[in-house]
Scaffold this active site. Sequence first.
Site, PDB file in Angstrom:
ATOM      1  N   ASP A 142     -71.664 -83.669  74.661  1.00 29.60           N
ATOM      2  CA  ASP A 142     -70.897 -82.792  75.541  1.00 29.60           C
ATOM      3  C   ASP A 142     -70.209 -83.705  76.558  1.00 29.60           C
ATOM      4  OD1 ASP A 142     -70.079 -81.204  77.674  1.00 29.60           O
ATOM      5  OD2 ASP A 142     -71.913 -80.015  77.761  1.00 29.60           O
ATOM      6  N   CYS A 156     -80.133 -85.190  71.278  1.00 31.02           N
ATOM      7  CA  CYS A 156     -78.706 -85.533  71.227  1.00 31.02           C
ATOM      8  C   CYS A 156     -78.550 -87.053  71.307  1.00 31.02           C
ATOM      9  CB  CYS A 156     -77.952 -84.844  72.361  1.00 31.02           C
ATOM     10  SG  CYS A 156     -77.929 -83.048  72.224  1.00 31.02           S
ATOM     11  N   SER A 194     -74.613 -86.029  69.162  1.00 32.23           N
ATOM     12  CA  SER A 194     -73.836 -84.906  69.673  1.00 32.23           C
ATOM     13  C   SER A 194     -73.622 -85.122  71.157  1.00 32.23           C
ATOM     14  CB  SER A 194     -74.584 -83.593  69.429  1.00 32.23           C
ATOM     15  OG  SER A 194     -73.894 -82.498  69.997  1.00 32.23           O
ATOM     16  N   ASN A 251     -75.837 -89.088  80.555  1.00 32.31           N
ATOM     17  CA  ASN A 251     -76.387 -89.981  79.542  1.00 32.31           C
ATOM     18  C   ASN A 251     -76.064 -91.438  79.840  1.00 32.31           C
ATOM     19  OD1 ASN A 251     -75.257 -87.498  77.227  1.00 32.31           O
ATOM     20  ND2 ASN A 251     -77.330 -87.672  78.033  1.00 32.31           N
TER      21      ASN A 251
END
Length: 264
Positions: free
Chosen positions: A169, A146, A167, A177
């Site tokens: 979330d 991701c 991507s 992250n």
Amino acid sequence: MKQYLELMQKVLDEGTQKNDRTGTGTLSIFGHQMRFNLQEGFPLVTTKRCHLRSIIHELLWFLQGNTNIAYLHENNVTIWDEWADENGDLGPVYGKQWRAWPTPDGRHIDQITTVLNQLKNDPDSRRIIVSAWNVGELDKMALAPCHAFFQFYVADGKLSCQLYQRSCDVFLGLPFNIASYALLVHMMAQQCDLEVGDFVWTGGDTHLYSNHMDQTHLQLSREPRPLPKLIIKRKPESIFDYRFEDFEIEGYDPHPGIKAPVAI
């Protein structure tokens, strides 16, 4: 972390309803950027408690080149459990690509060592990049990367980093992250005798899952608190020699945690 809350609100206001791989459904926007000045504090979300132990151990696990969850389990981290096979293996995910990207002639490239050498010997290079998006091995990975591509930049004695995340979330994944890459910038800067600069986050498909809406509204109702400070207690010989005990977060006073289901 006002930028993060503004992103959540933007997805709620402007997001398009989309289907997704997990079958959960999302509200999604495409293309968003946030900038965090790491001199102003460590960007750890304060409108809910983040599990810092998991963030630190996951990054150390990546840097080991490890792709089996045994190390994570030894340290009470379960964030990768849903994707591992019966032996705890995930295939050639982040750690493998960061530390041992395979070449056609049978060699392996240690991208982390390469960028460290570049930062020390050629800091003005525009090629100080790590990629986890290995097209030739995507089908062997339990989960395609991701956070897929990041670049370092040195100016005025400060180290900055930009991440491209294909991507995202927003509710569950993004706080991890942001903190993980901010931590990596601090570690890299220490190893290269640089100050920290900015962490720039760039998102592709940036989404809220349909079963995270109540949690998102709760988080948006909370007032952000001052950012904590990261303290690194020692300087190891190598980027690969850091231990969990080397890191301390000072002044972290978050709101209570908010539970939400993981889309698998």
